[in-house]
Structures are given as structure tokens and as C-alpha cells.
Design an enzyme around this catalytic site. Sequence first.
Site, mmCIF file in Angstrom:
data_model
loop_
_atom_site.group_PDB
_atom_site.id
_atom_site.type_symbol
_atom_site.label_atom_id
_atom_site.label_comp_id
_atom_site.label_asym_id
_atom_site.label_seq_id
_atom_site.Cartn_x
_atom_site.Cartn_y
_atom_site.Cartn_z
ATOM 1 N N ASP A 41 0.425 21.261 30.315
ATOM 2 C CA ASP A 41 -0.510 21.356 29.182
ATOM 3 C C ASP A 41 -0.116 20.457 28.017
ATOM 4 O O ASP A 41 -0.780 20.452 26.975
ATOM 5 C CB ASP A 41 -0.624 22.810 28.703
ATOM 6 C CG ASP A 41 0.693 23.361 28.187
ATOM 7 O OD1 ASP A 41 1.704 22.614 28.220
ATOM 8 O OD2 ASP A 41 0.731 24.515 27.740
ATOM 9 N N GLY A 42 0.983 19.718 28.138
ATOM 10 C CA GLY A 42 1.367 18.776 27.090
ATOM 11 C C GLY A 42 2.523 19.238 26.217
ATOM 12 O O GLY A 42 3.055 18.455 25.436
ATOM 13 N N GLU A 43 2.929 20.520 26.340
ATOM 14 C CA GLU A 43 4.052 20.987 25.508
ATOM 15 C C GLU A 43 5.343 20.292 25.934
ATOM 16 O O GLU A 43 5.513 19.924 27.098
ATOM 17 C CB GLU A 43 4.223 22.506 25.661
ATOM 18 C CG GLU A 43 3.177 23.301 24.920
ATOM 19 C CD GLU A 43 3.374 24.813 25.090
ATOM 20 O OE1 GLU A 43 4.321 25.229 25.768
ATOM 21 O OE2 GLU A 43 2.544 25.549 24.532
ATOM 22 N N ARG A 99 5.502 12.597 1.859
ATOM 23 C CA ARG A 99 4.712 12.194 0.692
ATOM 24 C C ARG A 99 4.194 13.381 -0.115
ATOM 25 O O ARG A 99 3.988 13.272 -1.305
ATOM 26 C CB ARG A 99 3.572 11.260 1.116
ATOM 27 C CG ARG A 99 4.085 9.847 1.329
ATOM 28 C CD ARG A 99 3.033 8.932 1.859
ATOM 29 N NE ARG A 99 2.670 9.290 3.215
ATOM 30 C CZ ARG A 99 1.702 8.693 3.906
ATOM 31 N NH1 ARG A 99 1.018 7.723 3.361
ATOM 32 N NH2 ARG A 99 1.446 9.051 5.139
ATOM 33 N N ASP A 172 5.796 0.698 -7.848
ATOM 34 C CA ASP A 172 5.459 1.916 -8.598
ATOM 35 C C ASP A 172 6.695 2.467 -9.283
ATOM 36 O O ASP A 172 7.832 2.077 -8.975
ATOM 37 C CB ASP A 172 4.776 2.979 -7.718
ATOM 38 C CG ASP A 172 5.581 3.337 -6.493
ATOM 39 O OD1 ASP A 172 6.816 3.435 -6.601
ATOM 40 O OD2 ASP A 172 4.981 3.517 -5.418
ATOM 41 N N LYS A 195 1.290 2.042 -11.019
ATOM 42 C CA LYS A 195 0.275 2.158 -9.966
ATOM 43 C C LYS A 195 -0.399 3.516 -10.030
ATOM 44 O O LYS A 195 0.262 4.524 -10.293
ATOM 45 C CB LYS A 195 0.985 1.982 -8.613
ATOM 46 C CG LYS A 195 0.162 2.267 -7.383
ATOM 47 C CD LYS A 195 1.010 2.082 -6.126
ATOM 48 C CE LYS A 195 1.392 3.400 -5.493
ATOM 49 N NZ LYS A 195 2.154 3.277 -4.254
ATOM 50 N N ARG A 197 -2.569 6.055 -7.609
ATOM 51 C CA ARG A 197 -3.108 6.246 -6.260
ATOM 52 C C ARG A 197 -4.443 6.954 -6.375
ATOM 53 O O ARG A 197 -4.545 8.060 -6.885
ATOM 54 C CB ARG A 197 -2.122 7.034 -5.383
ATOM 55 C CG ARG A 197 -2.620 7.183 -3.963
ATOM 56 C CD ARG A 197 -1.538 7.556 -2.977
ATOM 57 N NE ARG A 197 -0.635 6.482 -2.606
ATOM 58 C CZ ARG A 197 -0.946 5.472 -1.801
ATOM 59 N NH1 ARG A 197 -2.160 5.357 -1.294
ATOM 60 N NH2 ARG A 197 -0.053 4.551 -1.510
ATOM 61 N N ASP A 221 9.876 -1.842 -1.486
ATOM 62 C CA ASP A 221 9.309 -0.496 -1.395
ATOM 63 C C ASP A 221 9.948 0.236 -0.225
ATOM 64 O O ASP A 221 10.585 -0.379 0.639
ATOM 65 C CB ASP A 221 7.783 -0.603 -1.205
ATOM 66 C CG ASP A 221 7.042 0.599 -1.775
ATOM 67 O OD1 ASP A 221 7.708 1.565 -2.190
ATOM 68 O OD2 ASP A 221 5.799 0.574 -1.786
ATOM 69 N N THR A 226 -0.653 2.064 4.620
ATOM 70 C CA THR A 226 -1.920 1.351 4.829
ATOM 71 C C THR A 226 -1.804 -0.100 4.389
ATOM 72 O O THR A 226 -2.667 -0.913 4.693
ATOM 73 C CB THR A 226 -3.048 1.984 3.988
ATOM 74 O OG1 THR A 226 -2.704 1.837 2.596
ATOM 75 C CG2 THR A 226 -3.226 3.459 4.315
HETATM 76 C C1 R5P Z 1 4.530 5.433 -2.498
HETATM 77 O O1 R5P Z 1 4.946 6.164 -3.353
HETATM 78 C C2 R5P Z 1 5.438 4.722 -1.561
HETATM 79 O O2 R5P Z 1 6.610 4.302 -2.168
HETATM 80 C C3 R5P Z 1 4.731 3.534 -0.940
HETATM 81 O O3 R5P Z 1 4.370 2.652 -1.972
HETATM 82 C C4 R5P Z 1 3.514 3.970 -0.192
HETATM 83 O O4 R5P Z 1 3.838 4.935 0.753
HETATM 84 C C5 R5P Z 1 2.824 2.797 0.472
HETATM 85 O O5 R5P Z 1 1.647 3.236 1.029
HETATM 86 P P1 R5P Z 1 0.445 2.265 1.307
HETATM 87 O O6 R5P Z 1 0.963 1.155 2.181
HETATM 88 O O7 R5P Z 1 -0.565 3.119 2.025
HETATM 89 O O8 R5P Z 1 -0.079 1.772 0.004
#
Ligand code: R5P
Length: 315
Positions: A41-43, A99, A172, A195, A197, A221, A226
Site C-alpha cells: 500500500d506504499g507504507e 518555514r 532579506d 523583502k 513576502r 541565502d 521558487t
Molecule cells: C526566506 O526567508 C528564505 O531565506 C529564502 O529567501 C526563501 O526560502 C527563498 O524562497 P523562494 O526561492 O521561493 O523565494
Amino acid sequence: MESEHNPIKIFSGSANKPLAEKVAAFLGVPLGQAEISRFPDGEIKLRIAENVRGLNVYVVQPTNAPAENLMELLILIDALKRASANSITAVIPFFGYARQDRKLRSREPISAKLVANLITVAGADRVVAVDLHAAQIQGFFDIPADNLTAMVQFAQYIEQKGLEDPVVLSPDVGGVARASTFSQRIHASQALFVKKRLSPDAVEIQSLIGDVKGRDVIIADDAIHTGNTMLNACNRVLEEGARSVIACATHAVFAGDSLSLFARSKFSEVIVTDTLYMAGREFPAMFTVLSVSELIAKAIYSIHNHSSVSALFQA
Ligand code: R5P
């Protein structure tokens, strides 16, 4: 590096076996034998296939999505505990679910704390992570937690380029301390973006603190998810007159098809590490992938031999 009477035992889950193999090779030990398969079943079905009684064991497993990776780590720890390992260190190159590490709005979870609790309750005695999303996540664990950083490695790599008067920029406010580790190593000045979000896949760069005009800018970073943060930051520093822009990010998540956006970006180079492994993923030519295997191996060796881990970050 192995000690005959106090062997280091490294096990790996399935999330990043190539990294675990490199760590084991650096330490001169074979990977521990674990049989990991799936029930119909995938477990997850798991068995430690060798004796670990009385041993100090290190389990390498990043906990990026899907949550199967986290579940596998928990089950590995449980199996090792029940097999009477003397101590279990969870080596988590990328600590996922990090996050949501505070309640920004009502009725939000603190997922990072939940995951820390799960790992502790499963039976880990210690945690080693690399560039946690926020350093204070260490405090979510009631067991020792070391937060290694790839920033020193990035700095060593960038130093070889002999850039004239570069600037290390944090995209950020939360990343300022991390970027400082980097800038101090290469004797560069620092800059910062404020920054906002807007949503998980949209950010707005609000203001720049520092001077980037005519300079080579290195944006440092912890992660690229994304790519919105990095790509927006790149465009903005170029608008502000930067000469060139390099991205350095420890965790190469690259959700969806975001990797292709970088191939079309104005970055002269994108430098990431191998904390995450995605089978079949190929990075565009402008990417450089540094391995954190030596850093992790040295941290394991230090922990195993009761010596300083922070010494790894000193000049
Ligand atoms: C945010 O606080 C992190 O340090 C990164 O800046 C963030 O996770 C980057 O995410 P994304 O590539 O989606 O902008």
C-alpha cells in the site's frame, strides 16, 4: 578517519544517498546496511540489517518534501533505538518544514517545532543540520543541535575568483547573520534588501541598504525554493548599477520548473550545494554544485571524538 575501537556508523535514508556515500567515504567507513522498501500500500518498511548494539550511529537524511523523507528518518531512528544503538545523531542536511517557525497569523502551526518534537520523540540524541532556515530553530530541540553552514565554503570558492571589492547581499533581514559569516571571510562589505513576502510564490523587494553600484554582488541565502527571492534580487541590484551578480544558496530546492528561470536569468553564476538530491535533475551550465560532504564528515568526526564543531568555521 575511522577509529578501530569506537567505529563511526553511518546510515542513510533514501532522500540523499549520494551525499551519505560521500560522507562515509570521507570518513573511510562503509554505509550501514538498512533494508528500506515499501509495503504494497506504499507504507515504509524498514530493517537495520546489521548489529548496532552499543554503537554511536549517524543517520543522514534531508527532510525535504514529500513528508515520506521525514517519516523515513523517524522510522530509521526508531529502528536503531530498538536495536540498542548507544546514541543516534540525526544528520539533516536540509531541515524541511522549517518555514513555518513562528505564528505570523492566528491559527497557523509552528511546523518546525512539531518536526523537532517528532525527531526527538523518535529517539534522536543529537541533531546536525546545515544552514537552518533560522538559527533559532536549534532551540526547538531539547537535545544538542549543531547548525553547520555552507557559507564558509561559498566564501572559499568566491575568494579564488579574486573579485575586486565585492559586496555580499542578504536578500532579506533574516539572512543578515548568515551573509555576515560570508562577507567577513572574504573581507567584503555587506548589503541588504528589505523583502516582503506576498505569498509562498511571490516576493516584493522593498528597499536596498548598502552600495552595489559598479560592484560584483554576491547574493547569499539559505535556500532557493521558487526562485522568486533570488531572481527579484538579481534584477533589482542590476537596476541599481551592479556590475555582475552571483547567487549562492545552500539548499537547491527549485520547486516546479523554477530551475529553467535561472538559465534565462542575468546571474553570471549560481552556486548551490548537494544537501538535496533529486534523481535525474540536471543543472544548467551556469551552475556550480559544491559538496557539503566534507563539512558533514568533519562534524561527525568531531562529535564522535568529543572535539569542537565550531572550530570547523574558524579561519
Ligand atoms: C526566506 O526567508 C528564505 O531565506 C529564502 O529567501 C526563501 O526560502 C527563498 O524562497 P523562494 O526561492 O521561493 O523565494
